[in-house]
Write a protein that holds these residues in place. Structure first.
Motif, short mmCIF file in Angstrom:
data_model
loop_
_atom_site.label_atom_id
_atom_site.label_comp_id
_atom_site.label_asym_id
_atom_site.label_seq_id
_atom_site.Cartn_x
_atom_site.Cartn_y
_atom_site.Cartn_z
N LEU A 1 -37.23 33.04 -9.45
CA LEU A 1 -38.47 33.29 -8.72
C LEU A 1 -39.69 33.40 -9.64
CD1 LEU A 1 -37.28 35.91 -6.07
CD2 LEU A 1 -37.53 33.43 -5.80
N ILE A 2 -39.47 33.43 -10.95
CA ILE A 2 -40.59 33.52 -11.89
C ILE A 2 -41.57 32.37 -11.64
CG2 ILE A 2 -41.24 33.24 -14.32
CD1 ILE A 2 -40.13 36.00 -13.71
N ASP A 3 -42.86 32.73 -11.51
CA ASP A 3 -43.87 31.69 -11.27
C ASP A 3 -44.92 31.59 -12.39
OD1 ASP A 3 -45.44 33.93 -10.78
OD2 ASP A 3 -45.58 33.59 -8.62
N ALA A 4 -44.85 32.50 -13.36
CA ALA A 4 -45.77 32.42 -14.50
C ALA A 4 -45.11 33.05 -15.73
CB ALA A 4 -47.09 33.12 -14.19
N ILE A 5 -45.29 32.40 -16.88
CA ILE A 5 -44.73 32.89 -18.14
C ILE A 5 -45.86 32.96 -19.16
CG2 ILE A 5 -43.10 32.43 -20.02
CD1 ILE A 5 -41.35 30.94 -18.03
N TYR A 6 -45.90 34.07 -19.90
CA TYR A 6 -46.93 34.27 -20.93
C TYR A 6 -46.26 34.39 -22.29
CZ TYR A 6 -50.18 34.82 -17.11
OH TYR A 6 -50.95 34.57 -15.99
N VAL A 7 -46.74 33.58 -23.25
CA VAL A 7 -46.10 33.46 -24.56
C VAL A 7 -47.14 33.60 -25.67
CG1 VAL A 7 -44.45 32.09 -25.89
CG2 VAL A 7 -44.70 31.66 -23.44
N VAL B 1 -37.53 22.74 -15.38
CA VAL B 1 -36.62 23.34 -14.39
C VAL B 1 -37.34 23.52 -13.06
CG1 VAL B 1 -35.32 25.43 -13.80
CG2 VAL B 1 -35.22 24.51 -16.12
N ASN B 2 -38.59 24.00 -13.11
CA ASN B 2 -39.39 24.20 -11.90
C ASN B 2 -40.83 23.79 -12.20
OD1 ASN B 2 -40.83 25.03 -9.68
ND2 ASN B 2 -40.20 27.16 -9.76
N PRO B 3 -41.26 22.62 -11.74
CA PRO B 3 -42.60 22.12 -12.05
C PRO B 3 -43.73 23.01 -11.55
CG PRO B 3 -41.21 20.35 -11.20
CD PRO B 3 -40.45 21.63 -10.99
N ASN B 4 -43.43 23.94 -10.65
CA ASN B 4 -44.47 24.81 -10.11
C ASN B 4 -44.76 26.03 -10.99
OD1 ASN B 4 -44.88 23.26 -7.74
ND2 ASN B 4 -43.02 24.14 -6.85
N VAL B 5 -43.91 26.28 -11.98
CA VAL B 5 -44.12 27.41 -12.88
C VAL B 5 -45.33 27.14 -13.78
CG1 VAL B 5 -43.16 28.73 -14.81
CG2 VAL B 5 -41.71 28.09 -12.89
N LYS B 6 -46.16 28.16 -13.95
CA LYS B 6 -47.30 28.06 -14.85
C LYS B 6 -46.94 28.76 -16.17
CE LYS B 6 -49.84 26.18 -11.65
NZ LYS B 6 -50.19 24.72 -11.70
N VAL B 7 -47.30 28.15 -17.29
CA VAL B 7 -47.03 28.73 -18.60
C VAL B 7 -48.34 28.81 -19.38
CG1 VAL B 7 -45.70 28.56 -20.73
CG2 VAL B 7 -44.70 27.79 -18.57
N TYR B 8 -48.62 30.01 -19.87
CA TYR B 8 -49.89 30.26 -20.56
C TYR B 8 -49.63 30.79 -21.97
CZ TYR B 8 -51.71 30.04 -15.80
OH TYR B 8 -52.02 29.63 -14.52
N GLY B 9 -50.45 30.35 -22.92
CA GLY B 9 -50.39 30.85 -24.27
C GLY B 9 -51.35 32.01 -24.45
N LEU B 10 -51.07 32.86 -25.43
CA LEU B 10 -51.91 34.01 -25.73
C LEU B 10 -52.19 34.04 -27.22
CD1 LEU B 10 -49.82 36.60 -23.68
CD2 LEU B 10 -51.93 35.48 -22.92
N TYR C 1 -56.49 41.86 -18.89
CA TYR C 1 -56.96 40.99 -17.82
C TYR C 1 -56.56 41.44 -16.42
CZ TYR C 1 -58.33 37.64 -21.42
OH TYR C 1 -58.94 37.03 -22.49
N GLY C 2 -55.50 42.22 -16.29
CA GLY C 2 -55.09 42.71 -14.98
C GLY C 2 -54.87 41.61 -13.97
N ASP C 3 -55.53 41.72 -12.81
CA ASP C 3 -55.35 40.76 -11.71
C ASP C 3 -55.87 39.37 -12.03
OD1 ASP C 3 -54.18 42.71 -10.17
OD2 ASP C 3 -56.03 43.25 -9.12
N LYS C 4 -56.64 39.23 -13.10
CA LYS C 4 -57.17 37.91 -13.46
C LYS C 4 -56.08 36.99 -14.02
CE LYS C 4 -61.84 39.62 -14.40
NZ LYS C 4 -62.91 39.77 -15.42
N LEU C 5 -54.94 37.57 -14.41
CA LEU C 5 -53.83 36.74 -14.89
C LEU C 5 -53.11 36.15 -13.69
CD1 LEU C 5 -52.16 38.81 -17.77
CD2 LEU C 5 -53.71 36.87 -17.98
N PRO C 6 -52.93 34.83 -13.64
CA PRO C 6 -52.23 34.21 -12.53
C PRO C 6 -50.75 34.61 -12.49
CG PRO C 6 -53.52 32.59 -13.75
CD PRO C 6 -53.50 33.84 -14.58
N GLY C 7 -50.20 34.64 -11.28
CA GLY C 7 -48.78 34.88 -11.11
C GLY C 7 -48.46 36.12 -10.32
#
Length: 335
Positions: free
Chosen positions: A176-182, A200-209, A295-301
């Motif tokens: 069910l993960i929809d966003a990953i932060y790395v 695996v799931n094209p709908n997952v968003k992945v963001y760098g930090l 960022y709180g709620d400003k982070l997607p997911g």
């Protein structure tokens, strides 16, 4: 292949790497954070800080060393690292019976990381005042002694494929993960994680930090060229300073974006991890927690995975950071 002729990785490469390295790694936990989660958003911590060698780096190193030929092994292996990759190479080499191992690190590398390199049988070579200097001097050193260079995340697809296995685990542990932060250092881990998760799931968003002290990723994107070296400001995150990996830059389209994280909040996140989550992380590993704090709620997911990339924190740094944090809180409570 990429524009520069580098070998781009794909899901099958990551899956093959996972089979290859299974005997050398832990399947690290994906734990829900009750402190960071809310009723409408669940946040999970991928504890690569509890991986073998206390870092995700073992995944790439074990994959690469397993693919070396007998002739390459006889030459001996060497790498250039800010610490965690060097630990991983030393550990994997010990497991595979490779006896000639040299780990080139900056002179500023925390003693905790040097101790682990030596513990696993690696010979430490101190060169340069920062990672970029160590890399320049280290490549000349490796060439001089005719050793096999184990890339830390610049161009070698085998390293990237191994690193991508952490995100593969995340998607298996919680579909069910929809966003990953790395965290972004050179960018290899973030890109490899994106390839794994989004395949695996094209709908997952992945963001760098990235840390505000080293916006090399941002500036590379803005300038449209890979900044392989970068003059970073002083940072608590020694593993996230320096330039960007060539293959990571070529595959940058896999990331859905990147966020800058303030150094002061990274310090707060380091303390939060220890005092509240009861998890020991290094500053770089705490960056995803810092991003949530900043960022709180400003982070997607809504179902978010934060990859805590490493746990090799320098003891004196941790003690000082915790002492400052507790002192400030006590002072505030008495006002």
């Amino acid at each position: 292949m990429t524009e520069q002729g580098l070998k781009a990785i794909k899901l099958s490469d990551i899956e093959a790497a996972y089979q290859r390295i299974n005997a050398y790694i832990y399947k690290t936990p994906l734990e829900k954070s009750h402190y960071l989660s809310r009723e409408d958003r669940a946040i999970f911590l991928k504890l690569e800080c509890q991986q073998v060698g206390k870092s995700f780096k073992i995944r790439g190193a074990a994959n690469k060393l397993n693919l070396l030929t007998k002739a390459e092994i006889e030459k001996g292996v060497a790498t250039i690292s800010s610490g965690n990759h060097g630990i991983a190479v030393a550990y994997a080499a010990a497991k595979l019976g490779i006896s000639k191992v040299r780990i080139i690190v900056p002179e500023t590398t925390p003693e905790s990381k040097l101790e682990k390199i030596r513990f696993y049988g690696g010979e430490v070579v101190l060169l340069g005042n920062n990672y970029d200097e160590a890399h320049m001097m280290g490549m000349a050193y490796i060439d001089k002694y005719g050793m096999v260079y184990i890339d830390g995340g610049d161009f070698d697809a085998d390293i990237y494929a191994g690193q991508g296995t952490a995100a593969l685990e995340i998607m298996e542990q919680n579909p069910l993960i929809d966003a990953i932060y790395v965290p972004i250092g050179g960018g290899a881990f973030a890109i490899a994680s994106a390839v794994a998760a989004k395949s695996v799931n094209p709908n997952v968003k992945v963001y760098g930090l990235y840390s505000e002290a080293c916006p090399a990723w941002l500036e590379s994107i803005e300038q449209g060229k890979c900044l392989v070296t970068y003059d970073s400001a002083p940072s608590i995150c020694e593993a996230m300073v320096g330039g960007i990996g060539a293959l990571a830059f070529e595959m940058r389209h896999w990331l859905d974006g990147a966020f800058e994280v303030k150094e002061s909040i990274i310090r707060e996140a380091l303390c939060h991890a220890v005092l509240n989550e009861k998890i020991v992380v290094e500053a770089s590993g705490a960056v995803p927690i810092a991003a949530v704090m900043q960022y709180g709620d400003k982070l997607p997911g809504k179902q978010i995975a934060l990859i805590l990339s490493g746990g090799n924190v320098d003891s004196s740094l941790l003690q000082c950071t915790l002492a400052d944090h507790l002192s400030i809180n006590q002072s505030t409570s008495h006002q």
